[in-house]
Design a protein around this motif. Sequence first.
Motif, short mmCIF file in Angstrom:
data_model
loop_
_atom_site.label_atom_id
_atom_site.label_comp_id
_atom_site.label_asym_id
_atom_site.label_seq_id
_atom_site.Cartn_x
_atom_site.Cartn_y
_atom_site.Cartn_z
N ILE A 116 0.83 -1.21 0.00
CA ILE A 116 0.00 0.00 0.00
C ILE A 116 0.87 1.25 0.00
O ILE A 116 0.54 2.25 -0.66
CB ILE A 116 -0.95 -0.02 1.21
N VAL A 117 1.98 1.24 0.74
CA VAL A 117 2.90 2.37 0.79
C VAL A 117 4.20 2.00 0.11
O VAL A 117 4.49 0.82 -0.12
CB VAL A 117 3.16 2.80 2.26
N GLU A 118 4.98 3.02 -0.19
CA GLU A 118 6.25 2.83 -0.91
C GLU A 118 7.38 3.42 -0.09
O GLU A 118 7.24 4.52 0.46
CB GLU A 118 6.16 3.50 -2.28
N ARG A 119 8.49 2.71 -0.04
CA ARG A 119 9.65 3.19 0.72
C ARG A 119 10.63 3.83 -0.25
O ARG A 119 11.00 3.24 -1.27
CB ARG A 119 10.32 2.03 1.46
N TYR A 120 11.07 5.05 0.11
CA TYR A 120 12.02 5.77 -0.73
C TYR A 120 13.44 5.55 -0.21
O TYR A 120 13.67 5.31 0.98
CB TYR A 120 11.70 7.26 -0.74
N ASP A 121 14.39 5.66 -1.14
CA ASP A 121 15.79 5.43 -0.76
C ASP A 121 16.38 6.61 -0.01
O ASP A 121 17.33 6.45 0.75
CB ASP A 121 16.62 5.14 -2.02
N THR A 122 15.85 7.79 -0.24
CA THR A 122 16.38 9.01 0.39
C THR A 122 15.32 9.58 1.33
O THR A 122 14.13 9.29 1.20
CB THR A 122 16.73 10.07 -0.67
N PRO A 123 15.73 10.40 2.29
CA PRO A 123 14.75 11.00 3.20
C PRO A 123 13.76 11.88 2.45
O PRO A 123 14.05 12.46 1.41
CB PRO A 123 15.62 11.83 4.16
N GLY A 124 12.53 11.98 3.00
CA GLY A 124 11.48 12.77 2.38
C GLY A 124 10.76 12.00 1.30
O GLY A 124 11.00 10.81 1.08
N ARG A 125 9.88 12.69 0.60
CA ARG A 125 9.13 12.06 -0.48
C ARG A 125 9.24 12.92 -1.73
O ARG A 125 9.47 14.13 -1.65
CB ARG A 125 7.66 11.91 -0.09
N PRO A 126 9.06 12.32 -2.90
CA PRO A 126 9.17 13.09 -4.15
C PRO A 126 8.10 14.18 -4.22
O PRO A 126 6.99 14.01 -3.73
CB PRO A 126 8.98 12.04 -5.24
N SER A 127 8.44 15.28 -4.84
CA SER A 127 7.50 16.38 -4.98
C SER A 127 6.44 16.04 -6.00
O SER A 127 6.56 15.08 -6.77
CB SER A 127 8.25 17.65 -5.39
N ALA A 128 5.37 16.84 -6.01
CA ALA A 128 4.29 16.62 -6.96
C ALA A 128 4.76 16.81 -8.39
O ALA A 128 4.29 16.14 -9.32
CB ALA A 128 3.14 17.57 -6.65
N ALA A 129 5.74 17.72 -8.59
CA ALA A 129 6.26 17.94 -9.94
C ALA A 129 7.06 16.73 -10.44
O ALA A 129 7.06 16.44 -11.63
CB ALA A 129 7.12 19.19 -9.95
N MET A 130 7.75 16.01 -9.55
CA MET A 130 8.49 14.82 -9.96
C MET A 130 7.53 13.68 -10.31
O MET A 130 7.78 12.90 -11.24
CB MET A 130 9.44 14.39 -8.85
N LYS A 131 6.45 13.58 -9.61
CA LYS A 131 5.46 12.55 -9.93
C LYS A 131 4.71 12.88 -11.22
O LYS A 131 4.33 11.99 -11.97
CB LYS A 131 4.47 12.41 -8.78
N PRO A 163 5.36 15.33 -14.28
CA PRO A 163 6.18 16.36 -14.96
C PRO A 163 5.36 17.38 -15.73
O PRO A 163 5.86 18.46 -16.05
CB PRO A 163 7.06 15.52 -15.90
N GLU A 164 4.11 17.07 -16.06
CA GLU A 164 3.28 18.00 -16.82
C GLU A 164 2.45 18.91 -15.91
O GLU A 164 1.48 19.52 -16.37
CB GLU A 164 2.35 17.21 -17.74
N LEU A 165 2.81 19.00 -14.64
CA LEU A 165 2.01 19.80 -13.71
C LEU A 165 1.98 21.27 -14.11
O LEU A 165 0.95 21.92 -14.02
CB LEU A 165 2.57 19.64 -12.29
N TRP A 166 3.12 21.82 -14.56
CA TRP A 166 3.15 23.24 -14.93
C TRP A 166 2.22 23.52 -16.11
O TRP A 166 1.52 24.52 -16.12
CB TRP A 166 4.60 23.64 -15.28
N HIS A 219 8.88 28.10 -2.35
CA HIS A 219 8.33 28.02 -3.71
C HIS A 219 9.42 27.49 -4.65
O HIS A 219 10.17 28.25 -5.26
CB HIS A 219 7.83 29.40 -4.16
N HIS A 220 9.51 26.15 -4.77
CA HIS A 220 10.53 25.53 -5.62
C HIS A 220 10.01 25.43 -7.05
O HIS A 220 8.94 24.87 -7.30
CB HIS A 220 10.87 24.13 -5.10
N HIS A 221 10.78 25.97 -8.00
CA HIS A 221 10.45 25.89 -9.42
C HIS A 221 9.01 26.29 -9.70
O HIS A 221 8.21 25.50 -10.20
CB HIS A 221 10.72 24.48 -9.96
N PRO A 222 8.60 27.51 -9.34
CA PRO A 222 7.19 27.90 -9.55
C PRO A 222 6.89 28.14 -11.02
O PRO A 222 7.78 28.41 -11.84
CB PRO A 222 7.08 29.18 -8.73
N THR A 223 5.61 28.05 -11.35
CA THR A 223 5.16 28.35 -12.69
C THR A 223 5.11 29.87 -12.89
O THR A 223 5.29 30.64 -11.95
CB THR A 223 3.76 27.77 -12.92
N LYS A 224 4.84 30.25 -14.14
CA LYS A 224 4.72 31.68 -14.44
C LYS A 224 3.30 32.18 -14.13
O LYS A 224 2.66 32.86 -14.92
CB LYS A 224 5.04 31.93 -15.91
#
Length: 740
Positions: free
Chosen positions: A202-217, A219-222, A285-290
Motif C-alpha cells: 500500500i505504501v512505498e519506501r524511498y531510498d532518500t529522506p522525504g518524499r518526491p515532490s508533486a512535480a516529480m510525480k 512532470p506535466e504539472l506546470w 516556492h521551488h520551481h514555480p510556474t509563471k
Amino acid sequence: MQSFLKAPNFSKTFFYKQPQNKYQEFCNAYAYYKQATLCDPKLNREKLSQECASEWKDVKKHDNVFIESKICEYYETIPTTVRSHQQILMSRNATPSSHHTPTPSTSKQYKEYIDITSLPKNAKSQYDAAVKINSAMKKISECEQMMEIASDDSMKVMLSSKLIEEQKVVSEQNARLNKLKRHADAQAKLAAKKNKLLEEGIVERYDTPGRPSAAMKDPELWDKIHDSIEFGAAHAKRRKVVIKVRTIKHLRETLEEKYNTYLSRQCLSTYLQPRHQNTFAARRHHHPTKVGLASVARTEMKTHIDEHYCLASVKAARTFAEVFADETIIISQDDKAKIGLGIPAVGRTFKAIQTTNEPVTVEDHDFPMGSKMKLIPSVYLIINPADSSDTLRTGQLSIFIRPEYFIGTSSATHMVDLKNIISNEKFSATLKKENEVKPILILLVDGGPDENPKHMKNIIQYAHLFRTLDLDYLTIRTHAPGQSAYNPVERSMASLSAKLAGITLPIGEFGSHLNSQGNVVDEELARKNFEYSGKRLCDIWERDDIHGKPVTVEYINQEKNPFDNEPPILWNWIERHAQMCRYSLDIKKCKDRECCYEYRAPDVATLLDENNGFLPSIIKGRDGHFINSIHALDYYDKLKIQEYDRYCPSISQELYQRLCCNICGKYFPTLKYISEHKRNIHSLKQTARKSKRVQKQNNETEMECVFIVNTNFNEAEDIFQRVPWQETVQDFRAVQSDEE
C-alpha cells in the motif's frame, strides 16, 4: 492535671469549617502546622493566608498523592510543648517510633527503586529519569534515618524540607518516565502498522529522506496549471492580453476535474509565484510556474471628523437591542456594487491568479454594452440580538436583484424589500414573536441618497413603514460619509464578490436588444435578457451558505408601491412622533390612542418616557469619550443630557444655534426643516394666541357693558365716548342671551 501539662488547643479548621476541595483542606492543614510549630493558636490570619497561598503554588503542581501526603504531614505535626513533655516522661527504651518527630509520610511509590536493566538500551531519556528517581529515593531513605536519631528540632525541620524536595523530584521524574514509555509504545505500534502496509504494497519506501515532490510525480504539472487558467482578449483600444480572473479555489477544482490531480491549497501555492521574492516564505516556492496570486490594491477608507460620533450612535442602538433582545430586530441594509452585463462581474475587491508574462492585473476595459445595462443587488442582513452565539455582525442574508434600466432602487423599493422579508416565513423565527412582528426595529444603513434618514422623502417612507408594522419604536442609524465599511452587511458582500470571480453574465441570451449606439430597441426582449441574467445570478449566490445560514435571493422585475392605501404623512405627525438628527432618525408612538395603538413593549416605553419617549442623545464624558446612552438614561441627571447632535464634531456652536428654533429651541438637522417647523407649528400657535387675545378684549368690553346697568349712564358715556348708546344696549342683550 497541672496547667503546664495541658495540651494546647490548635484548630484544624482555622480557615474553613467545612472544606470543599483540596485547596481548602491544604489551607487548614498548613494553618495547623504553623500553629503547632510556633505554639501559637492566635496567628495573624491575613499573613498566614498569604504564606499558605504561596506554598500552595508549589504544591499544586504535583499529583494528588503528593498533595495528600503533604496534608497528612501537616496534620501529624506534634506541638513543641507536647514534644518536650513526651521526651521527659517516656523512657529511653521506648521504640523509636514513640519518641521521634513524625516525618512527612512517604507513600509506596517512593519506596520502590527502578530497575535500570529492564529499560531498552536506546531509551536514553528513560534511563536518565530512572537514575534521578533512584538517586532521590536513596536521599529520602537517608533523611528518614537521620530524622529518627536527631534530637535537635532545627535539624529535623531542615531534614523535613530536604525530604519534601526529594519527594518532588521523584514525583516529577515518575510522571516523565510514564510519558516516555507511552510515547515509545505508540511509536512501536505506528512502526508495526507501517511495516504491515509496506508488506501489503500500500505504501512505498524511498531510498532518500522525504518524499518526491508533486512535480516529480507529474512532470506535466506546470502545463496543467497554465491550461487551467482561462485567457480572453481585451478591447481593441487597449491592445493588451487580459486574464479572465480565477481564484486559487477554482484552480484546485479545475485541476481535479480535468486531470484528476489533487493538491492541497498549501502545496499548490508553493508552485505559484510568491508575492514577495526576498522573504523566507519565498524559499518554499521551488520551481514555480509563471502564474502568481495577485492582489489588487483596494481604496483606503476615508477618514471623517464624525466617524467616532457615528460609531457611538450605532453602538448605542446595538446596546439598546441587546438590553431588549426579545423585542428587537436589527436589519443592516446596503446596495451592492452594480453588476454589469456582458463584462466581468467583479473588479477590484479580490485576489486573482494571472500569468507573469504580462503586467496586467485585472481587466481594465470596463466598457458597458449600453446605458444602464446592469443589475442592482439590494442586500439585507437580518441579525437576531437574542442569539448568544451571534456578535451582532453576522446573520441571515436576503438579496433582491433589480434591473437598473427598468426599475432601479429608491427608498420605496427598500420598503418593498423590508415588507417582503417580514412576510417571508424563512425569517419568522428571527423577526416575529407570537406570530407578530417584534415591536422594535433598528435599521443600519450606509447613508446613501435612498437610505439617508436626513432626507424628507426617506423620512416619509420610514414613517409609513412604522405605521404599517405597528411598531413601538423605529430607529435608523448611519455611519459617517466614507465609513460604510463598518456596516455589518459589508462583511457578507465580500463573500458575494468572491463567488462572482471569473464570471461574466450574458447580456443577449435570447438575442441582442441593443443597436449599434447601445440604445434599447426592443424592451420586451430586454426584459427577457435581464430576467435570465438575474436568475442566473440568484442561482450562483444561493448555492453556498454564508455565516452558516442559507441565502435567500429573489429577482424583482416589476415596480411596486409599498403603501398604496396609506394616508399621507403630515408635518404635524412627524413633529409629534419623530426625532430627526444628522445621522439618525427615531420614531416613537404617542400616547394619543386615537392616533397610535397601545404599546406592545411597555417596559421599553417606560424606560424611554424618561427622555420624552426617545433614546437619549450622544453625549461626552469628562474624559472626552462618548457615554453609553442606556447608562446615561439610567444614572445621569436628566437636566445634564444635552440636546441632540450637540456633540457632533462637524456642527459648530454657531451652526448649532442656527439649527435650533429661536422660539422653542427645538433642534433640526437642516434649516429647511426649521422653516417648515415655524410655518406649521408656531404660525398656528400665534394665530390661536391672537384669537384668544381678541376674544379676551371682547369679553372685557361686554363685562363693562353689563356693569353699566347698575351705574350712572353718564359715567358709561365717559368710558365709551366713541360707542353709541344703541350699540351698548345691543352688547348687553348679547351677553344675556343663550348664544354666549
